[in-house]
Enzyme design. Sequence first.
Site, short mmCIF file in Angstrom:
data_model
loop_
_atom_site.label_atom_id
_atom_site.label_comp_id
_atom_site.label_asym_id
_atom_site.label_seq_id
_atom_site.Cartn_x
_atom_site.Cartn_y
_atom_site.Cartn_z
N ASP A 94 4.11 2.64 -10.33
CA ASP A 94 4.58 1.43 -9.67
C ASP A 94 4.66 0.50 -10.86
O ASP A 94 3.72 0.31 -11.61
CB ASP A 94 3.52 0.72 -8.77
CG ASP A 94 3.41 1.65 -7.46
OD1 ASP A 94 4.55 2.38 -7.13
OD2 ASP A 94 2.61 1.12 -6.71
N ASP A 117 6.45 5.97 5.13
CA ASP A 117 5.30 5.21 5.14
C ASP A 117 4.59 5.37 6.27
O ASP A 117 5.13 4.90 7.41
CB ASP A 117 5.46 3.75 4.76
CG ASP A 117 5.91 3.38 3.18
OD1 ASP A 117 5.68 4.31 2.46
OD2 ASP A 117 6.49 2.24 2.94
#
Lengths: 201, 259
Positions: free
Chosen positions: B130, B11
Amino acid sequence: MSGREVVVCATGTANLASVFAGLKRAGGVPRMAQSADDITEAGHVMLPGVGSFGAAMAALDKSGMTAPLRARIVLGKPTLSICVGLQLFGRSSEESPGAVGLGIVDAPVTRFPETVRVPQFGWNDVSADPGCHVVQDGFAYFANSFRMTEAPAGWSPAMADHGGPFVAAMEKGSVVACQFHPELSGAYGQGLLKRWIDLPC
Amino acid sequence: MLTARVIPCLDVNSGRVVKGVRFQGLRDAGDPVELSMSYERQGADELVMLDVSATPEGRGNALVTVAAVRQELGIPLTVGGGVRKAADAGALLEAGADKVAANTAAVTRPELLTEIADHFGSQCAIVAIDAARKAEGDGWEVVTLSGKNRTGMDAIGWAREAVERGAGEILLTSWDRDGTRSGYDTDLLQAVSDSVHVPVIASGGAAKPEHLIEALQSGADAVLAASIFHDGDYTVGDIKRVMAAAGIPTRLDLTADTP
Protein backbone atom coordinates in the site's frame (compact mmCIF):
# COMPACT_ATOMS: atom_id res chain seq x y z
CA MET A 1 -19.63 -38.44 -14.22
CA SER A 2 -17.10 -41.12 -15.04
CA GLY A 3 -16.22 -41.53 -11.37
CA ARG A 4 -12.82 -42.76 -12.41
CA GLU A 5 -10.08 -42.90 -9.80
CA VAL A 6 -7.04 -40.67 -10.25
CA VAL A 7 -4.02 -41.37 -8.06
CA VAL A 8 -2.14 -38.16 -7.28
CA CYS A 9 1.61 -38.40 -6.76
CA ALA A 10 2.93 -36.15 -3.98
CA THR A 11 5.82 -33.89 -4.89
CA GLY A 12 5.93 -31.91 -1.67
CA THR A 13 4.47 -28.44 -1.82
CA ALA A 14 1.86 -28.68 -4.55
CA ASN A 15 -1.45 -26.81 -4.69
CA LEU A 16 -3.24 -30.04 -3.91
CA ALA A 17 -6.55 -28.44 -2.93
CA SER A 18 -6.86 -26.88 -6.39
CA VAL A 19 -5.79 -30.11 -8.09
CA PHE A 20 -8.28 -32.22 -6.15
CA ALA A 21 -11.12 -29.74 -6.72
CA GLY A 22 -10.32 -29.55 -10.44
CA LEU A 23 -10.22 -33.34 -10.85
CA LYS A 24 -13.55 -33.71 -9.02
CA ARG A 25 -15.21 -31.06 -11.20
CA ALA A 26 -13.96 -32.98 -14.25
CA GLY A 27 -15.57 -36.20 -13.01
CA GLY A 28 -12.55 -37.84 -11.41
CA VAL A 29 -12.19 -39.35 -7.94
CA PRO A 30 -8.74 -38.23 -6.74
CA ARG A 31 -6.76 -39.79 -3.92
CA MET A 32 -3.13 -39.49 -2.84
CA ALA A 33 -0.68 -42.24 -3.80
CA GLN A 34 0.14 -44.29 -0.71
CA SER A 35 3.04 -46.31 -2.11
CA ALA A 36 5.24 -46.87 -5.13
CA ASP A 37 3.02 -49.84 -6.08
CA ASP A 38 0.11 -47.42 -6.32
CA ILE A 39 1.89 -45.65 -9.14
CA THR A 40 2.45 -48.90 -11.00
CA GLU A 41 -1.07 -50.28 -10.56
CA ALA A 42 -3.25 -47.17 -10.85
CA GLY A 43 -5.29 -46.60 -13.98
CA HIS A 44 -4.68 -42.85 -14.02
CA VAL A 45 -1.82 -41.03 -12.30
CA MET A 46 -1.42 -37.29 -11.96
CA LEU A 47 1.85 -35.58 -11.11
CA PRO A 48 1.01 -32.07 -9.86
CA GLY A 49 3.72 -29.52 -10.01
CA VAL A 50 4.45 -26.66 -7.71
CA GLY A 51 7.92 -26.08 -6.36
CA SER A 52 11.38 -26.34 -7.82
CA PHE A 53 12.72 -29.01 -10.21
CA GLY A 54 15.23 -30.22 -7.63
CA ALA A 55 12.76 -30.34 -4.72
CA ALA A 56 10.15 -32.19 -6.78
CA MET A 57 12.68 -34.82 -7.96
CA ALA A 58 14.00 -35.20 -4.40
CA ALA A 59 10.44 -35.84 -3.17
CA LEU A 60 9.86 -38.48 -5.87
CA ASP A 61 13.20 -40.16 -5.17
CA LYS A 62 12.56 -40.22 -1.42
CA SER A 63 9.15 -41.86 -1.81
CA GLY A 64 10.50 -44.42 -4.29
CA MET A 65 8.13 -43.20 -6.98
CA THR A 66 10.71 -42.14 -9.59
CA ALA A 67 11.18 -45.57 -11.16
CA PRO A 68 7.48 -46.62 -11.30
CA LEU A 69 6.58 -43.20 -12.66
CA ARG A 70 9.18 -43.41 -15.40
CA ALA A 71 8.05 -46.96 -16.21
CA ARG A 72 4.37 -46.07 -16.64
CA ILE A 73 5.25 -43.08 -18.82
CA VAL A 74 7.42 -45.27 -21.06
CA LEU A 75 4.62 -47.86 -21.22
CA GLY A 76 2.16 -45.11 -22.19
CA LYS A 77 -0.24 -45.58 -19.26
CA PRO A 78 -2.59 -42.62 -18.59
CA THR A 79 -0.39 -40.08 -16.83
CA LEU A 80 -0.89 -36.31 -16.54
CA SER A 81 2.01 -34.17 -15.45
CA ILE A 82 1.60 -30.48 -14.59
CA CYS A 83 3.87 -27.40 -14.55
CA VAL A 84 7.25 -28.43 -13.13
CA GLY A 85 5.91 -31.94 -13.78
CA LEU A 86 6.44 -31.35 -17.51
CA GLN A 87 9.95 -30.11 -16.85
CA LEU A 88 10.72 -33.27 -14.85
CA PHE A 89 10.40 -35.22 -18.13
CA GLY A 90 13.74 -33.68 -19.08
CA ARG A 91 17.18 -34.63 -17.85
CA SER A 92 18.02 -31.44 -16.00
CA SER A 93 17.01 -27.83 -15.43
CA GLU A 94 18.77 -24.51 -15.10
CA GLU A 95 16.67 -24.06 -11.96
CA SER A 96 18.40 -26.84 -10.02
CA PRO A 97 21.91 -27.55 -11.32
CA GLY A 98 22.96 -31.10 -10.55
CA ALA A 99 19.42 -32.45 -10.07
CA VAL A 100 18.58 -35.38 -12.37
CA GLY A 101 15.14 -35.51 -14.00
CA LEU A 102 13.15 -38.48 -15.28
CA GLY A 103 15.05 -38.33 -18.57
CA ILE A 104 12.04 -39.27 -20.70
CA VAL A 105 12.93 -36.64 -23.28
CA ASP A 106 16.17 -34.96 -24.27
CA ALA A 107 15.27 -31.28 -24.05
CA PRO A 108 16.86 -28.60 -21.88
CA VAL A 109 14.81 -26.62 -19.33
CA THR A 110 15.86 -22.99 -19.17
CA ARG A 111 14.72 -19.69 -17.64
CA PHE A 112 12.63 -17.20 -19.61
CA PRO A 113 14.73 -14.37 -21.09
CA GLU A 114 15.20 -11.00 -19.35
CA THR A 115 13.03 -9.33 -22.00
CA VAL A 116 9.78 -10.54 -20.36
CA ARG A 117 8.25 -10.54 -16.88
CA VAL A 118 9.27 -13.56 -14.82
CA PRO A 119 7.48 -15.48 -13.39
CA GLN A 120 5.05 -15.76 -16.27
CA PHE A 121 1.71 -15.31 -14.46
CA GLY A 122 -1.46 -15.43 -16.49
CA TRP A 123 -3.32 -16.76 -19.49
CA ASN A 124 -1.39 -17.50 -22.65
CA ASP A 125 -2.61 -18.55 -26.07
CA VAL A 126 -1.90 -22.25 -26.67
CA SER A 127 -1.66 -23.68 -30.22
CA ALA A 128 -1.91 -27.44 -30.30
CA ASP A 129 -0.30 -29.62 -32.98
CA PRO A 130 -2.84 -31.63 -35.03
CA GLY A 131 -1.45 -34.75 -33.34
CA CYS A 132 -2.75 -33.57 -29.95
CA HIS A 133 -5.99 -35.23 -28.82
CA VAL A 134 -6.24 -34.18 -25.17
CA VAL A 135 -4.74 -30.69 -25.48
CA GLN A 136 -6.62 -28.23 -27.67
CA ASP A 137 -6.17 -24.64 -28.86
CA GLY A 138 -7.20 -22.01 -26.32
CA PHE A 139 -6.13 -19.88 -23.38
CA ALA A 140 -4.50 -21.65 -20.42
CA TYR A 141 -3.18 -20.35 -17.09
CA PHE A 142 0.58 -20.42 -16.52
CA ALA A 143 2.71 -19.74 -13.42
CA ASN A 144 6.32 -20.54 -14.29
CA SER A 145 9.82 -19.12 -14.58
CA PHE A 146 11.40 -22.01 -16.49
CA ARG A 147 10.33 -23.82 -19.66
CA MET A 148 11.34 -26.10 -22.56
CA THR A 149 11.81 -24.19 -25.78
CA GLU A 150 11.85 -27.10 -28.22
CA ALA A 151 9.33 -29.87 -28.61
CA PRO A 152 10.97 -33.26 -27.99
CA ALA A 153 11.05 -35.75 -30.88
CA GLY A 154 8.20 -38.26 -30.88
CA TRP A 155 5.80 -36.05 -28.90
CA SER A 156 2.92 -33.94 -30.23
CA PRO A 157 3.53 -30.43 -28.91
CA ALA A 158 1.31 -27.50 -28.06
CA MET A 159 3.22 -24.22 -28.14
CA ALA A 160 2.80 -20.74 -26.65
CA ASP A 161 4.95 -17.59 -26.68
CA HIS A 162 6.54 -15.62 -23.84
CA GLY A 163 9.75 -13.97 -25.02
CA GLY A 164 9.86 -16.64 -27.76
CA PRO A 165 8.12 -19.97 -28.35
CA PHE A 166 7.99 -22.52 -25.54
CA VAL A 167 6.40 -25.91 -24.95
CA ALA A 168 2.99 -25.30 -23.37
CA ALA A 169 2.13 -29.01 -23.41
CA MET A 170 3.11 -32.26 -25.08
CA GLU A 171 1.36 -35.57 -25.43
CA LYS A 172 2.06 -39.07 -26.66
CA GLY A 173 -0.72 -41.62 -26.45
CA SER A 174 -2.23 -41.40 -22.97
CA VAL A 175 0.67 -39.47 -21.46
CA VAL A 176 0.09 -35.71 -21.28
CA ALA A 177 2.38 -33.07 -19.80
CA CYS A 178 1.20 -29.47 -19.40
CA GLN A 179 3.37 -26.50 -18.50
CA PHE A 180 0.14 -24.68 -17.64
CA HIS A 181 -2.28 -25.51 -14.83
CA PRO A 182 -5.41 -27.19 -16.25
CA GLU A 183 -6.94 -27.16 -12.74
CA LEU A 184 -6.77 -23.34 -12.85
CA SER A 185 -7.63 -22.85 -16.52
CA GLY A 186 -11.40 -22.55 -16.18
CA ALA A 187 -13.59 -24.29 -18.76
CA TYR A 188 -10.59 -24.88 -21.05
CA GLY A 189 -8.75 -26.76 -18.32
CA GLN A 190 -11.78 -28.68 -17.14
CA GLY A 191 -12.36 -29.94 -20.68
CA LEU A 192 -8.74 -31.09 -20.88
CA LEU A 193 -8.96 -32.89 -17.53
CA LYS A 194 -12.17 -34.61 -18.59
CA ARG A 195 -10.71 -35.81 -21.91
CA TRP A 196 -7.69 -37.22 -20.07
CA ILE A 197 -9.77 -38.87 -17.32
CA ASP A 198 -11.96 -40.46 -19.99
CA LEU A 199 -8.96 -42.12 -21.68
CA PRO A 200 -9.14 -45.93 -21.35
CA CYS A 201 -6.85 -47.40 -18.70
CA MET B 1 1.23 -14.24 -26.13
CA LEU B 2 0.54 -13.59 -22.47
CA THR B 3 -2.67 -11.63 -21.91
CA ALA B 4 -3.36 -8.84 -19.42
CA ARG B 5 -5.29 -10.07 -16.41
CA VAL B 6 -8.47 -8.61 -14.96
CA ILE B 7 -8.81 -9.52 -11.28
CA PRO B 8 -11.93 -8.83 -9.21
CA CYS B 9 -11.14 -8.42 -5.53
CA LEU B 10 -13.34 -9.73 -2.74
CA ASP B 11 -12.89 -8.15 0.68
CA VAL B 12 -14.20 -10.79 3.08
CA ASN B 13 -15.25 -10.16 6.68
CA SER B 14 -16.44 -13.14 8.73
CA GLY B 15 -17.44 -15.10 5.65
CA ARG B 16 -19.23 -12.31 3.76
CA VAL B 17 -17.98 -10.06 0.97
CA VAL B 18 -17.96 -6.42 2.11
CA LYS B 19 -17.05 -3.12 0.52
CA GLY B 20 -16.05 0.26 1.87
CA VAL B 21 -14.05 3.35 1.07
CA ARG B 22 -10.50 3.15 2.43
CA PHE B 23 -11.48 0.03 4.35
CA GLN B 24 -13.89 2.08 6.48
CA GLY B 25 -17.69 1.90 6.70
CA LEU B 26 -18.00 -1.69 5.49
CA ARG B 27 -21.23 -2.71 3.75
CA ASP B 28 -22.37 -6.22 2.79
CA ALA B 29 -21.76 -7.08 -0.88
CA GLY B 30 -22.71 -10.74 -1.07
CA ASP B 31 -21.76 -14.39 -0.72
CA PRO B 32 -18.12 -15.17 -1.60
CA VAL B 33 -18.83 -18.44 -3.45
CA GLU B 34 -21.68 -16.98 -5.53
CA LEU B 35 -19.68 -13.87 -6.40
CA SER B 36 -16.57 -15.89 -7.26
CA MET B 37 -18.46 -18.13 -9.65
CA SER B 38 -20.17 -15.17 -11.24
CA TYR B 39 -16.82 -13.50 -11.90
CA GLU B 40 -15.31 -16.67 -13.36
CA ARG B 41 -18.27 -16.94 -15.77
CA GLN B 42 -17.82 -13.31 -16.75
CA GLY B 43 -14.21 -14.01 -17.74
CA ALA B 44 -12.19 -13.02 -14.66
CA ASP B 45 -8.59 -14.18 -15.08
CA GLU B 46 -7.92 -14.61 -11.36
CA LEU B 47 -9.52 -13.67 -8.07
CA VAL B 48 -8.02 -11.97 -5.04
CA MET B 49 -9.65 -12.43 -1.66
CA LEU B 50 -8.56 -10.15 1.17
CA ASP B 51 -9.60 -11.13 4.65
CA VAL B 52 -10.41 -7.87 6.43
CA SER B 53 -11.74 -9.52 9.58
CA ALA B 54 -10.59 -7.74 12.70
CA THR B 55 -11.05 -10.68 15.07
CA PRO B 56 -9.51 -14.16 15.46
CA GLU B 57 -12.97 -15.69 14.95
CA GLY B 58 -13.27 -13.87 11.65
CA ARG B 59 -9.85 -15.13 10.61
CA GLY B 60 -10.90 -18.70 11.30
CA ASN B 61 -13.86 -18.17 9.00
CA ALA B 62 -11.48 -17.10 6.23
CA LEU B 63 -10.09 -20.63 5.88
CA VAL B 64 -13.62 -22.02 5.62
CA THR B 65 -14.46 -19.43 3.00
CA VAL B 66 -11.34 -20.21 0.97
CA ALA B 67 -12.14 -23.93 1.04
CA ALA B 68 -15.73 -23.32 -0.05
CA VAL B 69 -14.69 -21.07 -2.92
CA ARG B 70 -11.98 -23.53 -4.02
CA GLN B 71 -14.45 -26.38 -4.50
CA GLU B 72 -16.25 -24.39 -7.18
CA LEU B 73 -13.68 -21.99 -8.60
CA GLY B 74 -11.68 -23.05 -11.67
CA ILE B 75 -9.31 -20.06 -11.87
CA PRO B 76 -6.42 -18.97 -9.62
CA LEU B 77 -7.14 -17.62 -6.15
CA THR B 78 -4.84 -15.30 -4.20
CA VAL B 79 -5.62 -14.79 -0.53
CA GLY B 80 -4.28 -12.08 1.77
CA GLY B 81 -4.96 -10.72 5.23
CA GLY B 82 -3.41 -11.76 8.51
CA VAL B 83 -0.45 -13.63 7.01
CA ARG B 84 2.24 -13.26 9.68
CA LYS B 85 4.29 -16.44 9.35
CA ALA B 86 4.94 -19.20 6.83
CA ALA B 87 2.47 -21.45 8.67
CA ASP B 88 -0.33 -18.92 8.02
CA ALA B 89 0.50 -19.08 4.32
CA GLY B 90 0.58 -22.87 4.48
CA ALA B 91 -2.89 -23.02 6.04
CA LEU B 92 -4.32 -20.81 3.29
CA LEU B 93 -2.63 -22.83 0.53
CA GLU B 94 -3.88 -26.06 2.08
CA ALA B 95 -7.40 -24.64 2.19
CA GLY B 96 -7.24 -23.88 -1.52
CA ALA B 97 -5.37 -20.64 -2.20
CA ASP B 98 -2.88 -20.75 -5.08
CA LYS B 99 -0.97 -17.65 -3.97
CA VAL B 100 -0.71 -15.84 -0.64
CA ALA B 101 -0.30 -12.09 -0.20
CA ALA B 102 1.59 -10.58 2.75
CA ASN B 103 1.33 -6.90 3.56
CA THR B 104 1.91 -5.30 6.98
CA ALA B 105 3.70 -8.33 8.43
CA ALA B 106 6.19 -8.31 5.53
CA VAL B 107 7.00 -4.65 6.17
CA THR B 108 7.50 -5.35 9.88
CA ARG B 109 9.51 -8.51 9.23
CA PRO B 110 10.71 -8.78 5.60
CA GLU B 111 12.12 -12.29 6.21
CA LEU B 112 8.50 -13.46 6.01
CA LEU B 113 8.66 -13.23 2.21
CA THR B 114 11.79 -15.38 2.10
CA GLU B 115 10.18 -17.93 4.40
CA ILE B 116 7.07 -18.19 2.24
CA ALA B 117 9.17 -18.40 -0.96
CA ASP B 118 11.46 -21.05 0.54
CA HIS B 119 8.58 -23.21 1.77
CA PHE B 120 6.15 -22.85 -1.11
CA GLY B 121 8.01 -21.17 -3.98
CA SER B 122 8.16 -17.57 -5.19
CA GLN B 123 5.13 -18.20 -7.40
CA CYS B 124 3.09 -18.43 -4.17
CA ALA B 125 4.67 -15.41 -2.45
CA ILE B 126 2.89 -12.17 -3.29
CA VAL B 127 3.81 -8.92 -1.58
CA ALA B 128 0.93 -6.46 -1.19
CA ILE B 129 2.23 -2.91 -1.03
CA ASP B 130 0.00 0.00 0.00
CA ALA B 131 1.65 3.22 -1.15
CA ALA B 132 0.79 6.91 -0.69
CA ARG B 133 2.41 10.02 -2.11
CA LYS B 134 4.91 11.45 0.35
CA ALA B 135 3.64 14.53 2.15
CA GLU B 136 6.91 16.27 1.36
CA GLY B 137 9.20 15.67 -1.58
CA ASP B 138 8.80 13.29 -4.53
CA GLY B 139 7.81 9.69 -4.53
CA TRP B 140 5.66 7.40 -2.45
CA GLU B 141 5.87 5.91 1.02
CA VAL B 142 4.62 2.58 2.28
CA VAL B 143 1.55 2.68 4.53
CA THR B 144 0.48 -0.23 6.74
CA LEU B 145 -2.26 -1.27 9.13
CA SER B 146 -4.99 -0.35 6.64
CA GLY B 147 -3.57 3.13 6.22
CA LYS B 148 -3.27 3.95 9.91
CA ASN B 149 0.51 3.89 9.83
CA ARG B 150 2.63 5.96 7.43
CA THR B 151 6.02 4.29 7.56
CA GLY B 152 8.17 6.82 5.73
CA MET B 153 9.68 3.83 3.89
CA ASP B 154 10.19 4.48 0.16
CA ALA B 155 7.71 2.36 -1.81
CA ILE B 156 10.02 1.78 -4.80
CA GLY B 157 12.86 0.67 -2.53
CA TRP B 158 10.54 -1.67 -0.67
CA ALA B 159 9.27 -3.18 -3.94
CA ARG B 160 12.85 -3.93 -4.98
CA GLU B 161 13.71 -5.42 -1.60
CA ALA B 162 10.56 -7.55 -1.50
CA VAL B 163 11.45 -9.10 -4.86
CA GLU B 164 15.03 -9.74 -3.76
CA ARG B 165 13.65 -11.49 -0.69
CA GLY B 166 11.52 -13.83 -2.79
CA ALA B 167 8.23 -12.15 -3.73
CA GLY B 168 7.09 -13.41 -7.14
CA GLU B 169 4.52 -10.70 -7.76
CA ILE B 170 3.52 -7.28 -6.43
CA LEU B 171 -0.04 -6.24 -5.62
CA LEU B 172 0.34 -2.46 -5.64
CA THR B 173 -2.43 -0.35 -4.12
CA SER B 174 -2.46 3.42 -4.32
CA TRP B 175 -3.67 4.61 -0.95
CA ASP B 176 -4.40 8.04 -2.41
CA ARG B 177 -6.73 6.55 -5.01
CA ASP B 178 -8.28 3.53 -3.28
CA GLY B 179 -12.04 3.89 -3.13
CA THR B 180 -11.99 7.30 -4.84
CA ARG B 181 -13.01 6.10 -8.33
CA SER B 182 -10.58 8.61 -9.83
CA GLY B 183 -8.36 6.12 -11.69
CA TYR B 184 -5.18 4.24 -10.79
CA ASP B 185 -2.02 6.15 -9.87
CA THR B 186 -0.27 5.55 -13.20
CA ASP B 187 2.93 7.36 -12.12
CA LEU B 188 3.28 4.95 -9.20
CA LEU B 189 2.63 1.95 -11.46
CA GLN B 190 5.20 3.08 -14.01
CA ALA B 191 7.80 3.71 -11.32
CA VAL B 192 7.36 0.32 -9.64
CA SER B 193 7.05 -1.75 -12.82
CA ASP B 194 10.21 -0.11 -14.19
CA SER B 195 12.05 -1.05 -10.99
CA VAL B 196 11.27 -4.78 -10.77
CA HIS B 197 11.22 -7.78 -13.10
CA VAL B 198 8.21 -9.56 -11.58
CA PRO B 199 4.57 -8.88 -12.57
CA VAL B 200 2.76 -5.92 -11.00
CA ILE B 201 -0.98 -5.88 -10.24
CA ALA B 202 -2.52 -2.38 -10.20
CA SER B 203 -5.06 -1.64 -7.47
CA GLY B 204 -6.96 1.34 -6.15
CA GLY B 205 -9.13 3.84 -7.97
CA ALA B 206 -10.82 2.02 -10.86
CA ALA B 207 -14.23 3.33 -11.94
CA LYS B 208 -14.39 2.72 -15.70
CA PRO B 209 -12.71 0.60 -18.41
CA GLU B 210 -10.45 3.47 -19.47
CA HIS B 211 -8.85 3.45 -16.02
CA LEU B 212 -7.88 -0.20 -16.36
CA ILE B 213 -6.46 0.43 -19.83
CA GLU B 214 -4.39 3.38 -18.53
CA ALA B 215 -2.93 1.16 -15.83
CA LEU B 216 -2.01 -1.59 -18.31
CA GLN B 217 -0.40 0.99 -20.57
CA SER B 218 1.58 2.28 -17.59
CA GLY B 219 3.43 -0.94 -16.93
CA ALA B 220 0.90 -2.98 -14.96
CA ASP B 221 0.57 -6.65 -15.97
CA ALA B 222 -2.82 -7.05 -14.31
CA VAL B 223 -5.56 -4.82 -12.97
CA LEU B 224 -7.52 -5.40 -9.79
CA ALA B 225 -10.86 -3.77 -9.02
CA ALA B 226 -13.66 -4.30 -6.55
CA SER B 227 -16.50 -1.83 -6.44
CA ILE B 228 -17.01 -1.41 -10.21
CA PHE B 229 -17.78 -5.12 -10.35
CA HIS B 230 -19.67 -5.47 -7.06
CA ASP B 231 -21.88 -2.49 -7.89
CA GLY B 232 -22.73 -4.01 -11.26
CA ASP B 233 -21.48 -0.98 -13.21
CA TYR B 234 -19.57 -3.29 -15.55
CA THR B 235 -19.14 -7.01 -16.00
CA VAL B 236 -15.62 -8.34 -16.40
CA GLY B 237 -16.58 -9.08 -20.01
CA ASP B 238 -17.57 -5.44 -20.59
CA ILE B 239 -14.13 -4.33 -19.44
CA LYS B 240 -12.30 -6.96 -21.48
CA ARG B 241 -14.07 -6.06 -24.71
CA VAL B 242 -12.97 -2.43 -24.29
CA MET B 243 -9.44 -3.61 -23.51
CA ALA B 244 -9.32 -5.78 -26.62
CA ALA B 245 -10.65 -2.93 -28.77
CA ALA B 246 -7.81 -0.76 -27.39
CA GLY B 247 -5.29 -3.33 -28.63
CA ILE B 248 -4.44 -4.89 -25.27
CA PRO B 249 -3.84 -8.67 -25.40
CA THR B 250 -6.96 -10.05 -23.71
CA ARG B 251 -8.45 -13.49 -23.08
CA LEU B 252 -11.89 -13.32 -24.59
CA ASP B 253 -12.99 -16.94 -24.99
CA LEU B 254 -15.71 -16.38 -22.46
CA THR B 255 -18.15 -19.19 -21.94
CA ALA B 256 -20.78 -16.90 -20.50
CA ASP B 257 -20.90 -13.25 -19.79
CA THR B 258 -23.75 -12.47 -17.47
CA PRO B 259 -23.46 -11.19 -13.89
